[in-house]
Structure formats: structure tokens, C-alpha cells
Design a protein around this motif. Sequence first.
Motif, PDB file in Angstrom:
ATOM      1  N   SER A  62       0.940  -1.154  -0.077  1.00  0.00           N
ATOM      2  CA  SER A  62      -0.108   0.050   0.370  1.00  0.00           C
ATOM      3  C   SER A  62       1.103   1.336  -0.305  1.00  0.00           C
ATOM      4  N   ASP A  63       1.899   1.464   0.334  1.00  0.00           N
ATOM      5  CA  ASP A  63       3.085   2.473   0.358  1.00  0.00           C
ATOM      6  C   ASP A  63       3.812   2.856  -0.603  1.00  0.00           C
ATOM      7  N   GLY A  64       3.765   1.488  -1.958  1.00  0.00           N
ATOM      8  CA  GLY A  64       3.915   2.100  -2.793  1.00  0.00           C
ATOM      9  C   GLY A  64       5.393   1.317  -3.484  1.00  0.00           C
ATOM     10  N   SER A  65       5.813   0.275  -2.121  1.00  0.00           N
ATOM     11  CA  SER A  65       7.167  -1.050  -2.463  1.00  0.00           C
ATOM     12  C   SER A  65       6.557  -1.800  -3.450  1.00  0.00           C
ATOM     13  N   TRP A  66       7.517  -2.352  -3.549  1.00  0.00           N
ATOM     14  CA  TRP A  66       6.989  -3.635  -4.284  1.00  0.00           C
ATOM     15  C   TRP A  66       8.394  -4.294  -4.558  1.00  0.00           C
ATOM     16  N   ARG A  67       7.716  -6.310  -4.399  1.00  0.00           N
ATOM     17  CA  ARG A  67       8.753  -6.806  -4.890  1.00  0.00           C
ATOM     18  C   ARG A  67       8.534  -8.019  -5.658  1.00  0.00           C
ATOM     19  N   GLU A  68       9.236  -8.445  -6.533  1.00  0.00           N
ATOM     20  CA  GLU A  68       8.786  -9.011  -7.606  1.00  0.00           C
ATOM     21  C   GLU A  68      10.359 -10.453  -7.900  1.00  0.00           C
ATOM     22  N   GLU A  69       9.524 -11.623  -8.427  1.00  0.00           N
ATOM     23  CA  GLU A  69      10.627 -12.745  -8.209  1.00  0.00           C
ATOM     24  C   GLU A  69      10.464 -13.611  -9.751  1.00  0.00           C
ATOM     25  N   SER A  70      11.356 -13.728 -10.590  1.00  0.00           N
ATOM     26  CA  SER A  70      11.104 -14.089 -11.283  1.00  0.00           C
ATOM     27  C   SER A  70      12.150 -15.407 -11.978  1.00  0.00           C
ATOM     28  N   ARG A  71      11.676 -16.430 -12.348  1.00  0.00           N
ATOM     29  CA  ARG A  71      12.252 -17.904 -12.247  1.00  0.00           C
ATOM     30  C   ARG A  71      13.307 -17.864 -13.684  1.00  0.00           C
ATOM     31  N   GLY A  73      15.142 -21.061 -15.298  1.00  0.00           N
ATOM     32  CA  GLY A  73      14.977 -21.808 -15.047  1.00  0.00           C
ATOM     33  C   GLY A  73      15.608 -22.614 -13.796  1.00  0.00           C
ATOM     34  N   SER A  74      17.014 -22.791 -12.930  1.00  0.00           N
ATOM     35  CA  SER A  74      17.529 -22.938 -11.336  1.00  0.00           C
ATOM     36  C   SER A  74      17.048 -21.683 -11.304  1.00  0.00           C
ATOM     37  N   CYS A  75      17.419 -20.345 -11.711  1.00  0.00           N
ATOM     38  CA  CYS A  75      17.917 -18.935 -10.740  1.00  0.00           C
ATOM     39  C   CYS A  75      16.289 -18.449 -10.909  1.00  0.00           C
ATOM     40  N   VAL A  76      17.459 -17.755  -9.266  1.00  0.00           N
ATOM     41  CA  VAL A  76      15.631 -17.011  -9.594  1.00  0.00           C
ATOM     42  C   VAL A  76      16.032 -15.602  -9.193  1.00  0.00           C
ATOM     43  N   THR A  77      15.417 -14.491  -9.864  1.00  0.00           N
ATOM     44  CA  THR A  77      15.703 -13.066  -9.248  1.00  0.00           C
ATOM     45  C   THR A  77      14.939 -12.366  -8.636  1.00  0.00           C
ATOM     46  N   VAL A  78      15.147 -11.585  -7.600  1.00  0.00           N
ATOM     47  CA  VAL A  78      14.446 -10.521  -7.122  1.00  0.00           C
ATOM     48  C   VAL A  78      14.692  -9.101  -7.376  1.00  0.00           C
ATOM     49  N   LYS A  79      13.941  -8.474  -7.384  1.00  0.00           N
ATOM     50  CA  LYS A  79      13.870  -6.932  -7.422  1.00  0.00           C
ATOM     51  C   LYS A  79      12.962  -6.470  -6.702  1.00  0.00           C
ATOM     52  N   GLU A  80      13.908  -4.999  -6.064  1.00  0.00           N
ATOM     53  CA  GLU A  80      12.848  -4.822  -4.828  1.00  0.00           C
ATOM     54  C   GLU A  80      12.377  -3.374  -5.041  1.00  0.00           C
ATOM     55  N   LYS A  81      12.015  -2.855  -4.581  1.00  0.00           N
ATOM     56  CA  LYS A  81      11.655  -1.106  -4.360  1.00  0.00           C
ATOM     57  C   LYS A  81      11.325  -0.865  -3.371  1.00  0.00           C
ATOM     58  N   THR A  82      11.692   0.183  -2.779  1.00  0.00           N
ATOM     59  CA  THR A  82      10.620   0.503  -1.718  1.00  0.00           C
ATOM     60  C   THR A  82      10.058   2.174  -1.960  1.00  0.00           C
ATOM     61  N   ALA A  83       9.347   1.668  -1.012  1.00  0.00           N
ATOM     62  CA  ALA A  83       8.598   3.159  -0.829  1.00  0.00           C
ATOM     63  C   ALA A  83       9.449   4.526  -1.133  1.00  0.00           C
ATOM     64  N   SER A  84      10.397   5.019  -1.108  1.00  0.00           N
ATOM     65  CA  SER A  84      11.381   6.032  -0.852  1.00  0.00           C
ATOM     66  C   SER A  84      11.939   5.880  -2.074  1.00  0.00           C
ATOM     67  N   GLY A  85      11.948   4.641  -3.020  1.00  0.00           N
ATOM     68  CA  GLY A  85      12.786   4.908  -4.685  1.00  0.00           C
ATOM     69  C   GLY A  85      13.976   4.151  -4.566  1.00  0.00           C
ATOM     70  N   GLU A  86      13.841   3.384  -3.657  1.00  0.00           N
ATOM     71  CA  GLU A  86      15.546   2.553  -3.656  1.00  0.00           C
ATOM     72  C   GLU A  86      15.696   1.203  -4.703  1.00  0.00           C
ATOM     73  N   LYS A  88      16.708  -2.128  -5.941  1.00  0.00           N
ATOM     74  CA  LYS A  88      17.658  -3.304  -5.333  1.00  0.00           C
ATOM     75  C   LYS A  88      17.584  -4.416  -6.249  1.00  0.00           C
ATOM     76  N   GLU A  89      17.772  -5.627  -7.054  1.00  0.00           N
ATOM     77  CA  GLU A  89      17.699  -6.184  -7.974  1.00  0.00           C
ATOM     78  C   GLU A  89      18.935  -7.839  -7.134  1.00  0.00           C
ATOM     79  N   SER A  90      18.780  -8.415  -7.282  1.00  0.00           N
ATOM     80  CA  SER A  90      19.641  -9.909  -6.549  1.00  0.00           C
ATOM     81  C   SER A  90      19.318 -11.039  -7.212  1.00  0.00           C
ATOM     82  N   ARG A  91      20.550 -12.224  -8.074  1.00  0.00           N
ATOM     83  CA  ARG A  91      20.154 -12.831  -8.442  1.00  0.00           C
ATOM     84  C   ARG A  91      20.629 -14.538  -7.470  1.00  0.00           C
ATOM     85  N   ARG A  92      19.595 -15.036  -7.568  1.00  0.00           N
ATOM     86  CA  ARG A  92      20.667 -16.618  -6.667  1.00  0.00           C
ATOM     87  C   ARG A  92      20.203 -17.713  -7.966  1.00  0.00           C
TER      88      ARG A  92
END
Length: 94
Positions: A62-71, A73-86, A88-92
Motif C-alpha cells: 500500500s505504501d508503493g513499495s514492491w517485490r518481484e520474483e522471476s525464475r 531455469g534454476s535461477c531466481v531474480t528478485v527485484k525490490e523497490k522501497t517506498a522511498s525509491g531505492e 535493489k536487484e539480486s540473483r541466485r
Amino acid sequence: MMPVSKRALMAAVALIGAGFAGAAYAQAAGGSAQAQSTPKNWNYEIRDGKRVPKGGNRIVNSDGSWREESRQGSCVTVKEKTASGEYKESRRCD
């Protein structure tokens, strides 16, 4: 002779008006079909008549932040954005 020409004129105007109304209805019906989108709970969207996988599972808060996971193959990419606009993207890969 005059009443016959008035009747013909009135009939022609009615036919032309019906033609314009039919064309306007067909245009409105065609435009609304293109505005439809794929429901949010489906894992693909339709582009150019073909199924295209959606980016991932995005959860929006509700504050505008979001988190998205996409797969991929065997890798998962996590994208995150905070309400302040930061952003972050990580991959494992497991």
C-alpha cells in the motif's frame, strides 16, 4: 408528384442515419475488444496474438513499495523497490 419525392427523401435520410449509427456501433464494439487485458492471476499476457510470459510475481504494498520474483531455469531474480525509491536487484542460482 411532390408528396412522392418527400417520401423518397425521408426514406433516404432514414437509411443514411441508420448506416452512420451502425458504423458507430461497430467502431465502439471493436475498440473495447482491444482494450481488454490478461487477468492478473495468469502467468502470461497476449501480445500480437501470442502468449508471452509475464515478468514475474510482483507484490505491491500500500505504501508503493514492491517485490518481484522471476525464475529462469534454476535461477531466481528478485527485484525490490522501497517506498522511498531505492531499487535493489539480486540473483541466485541453486
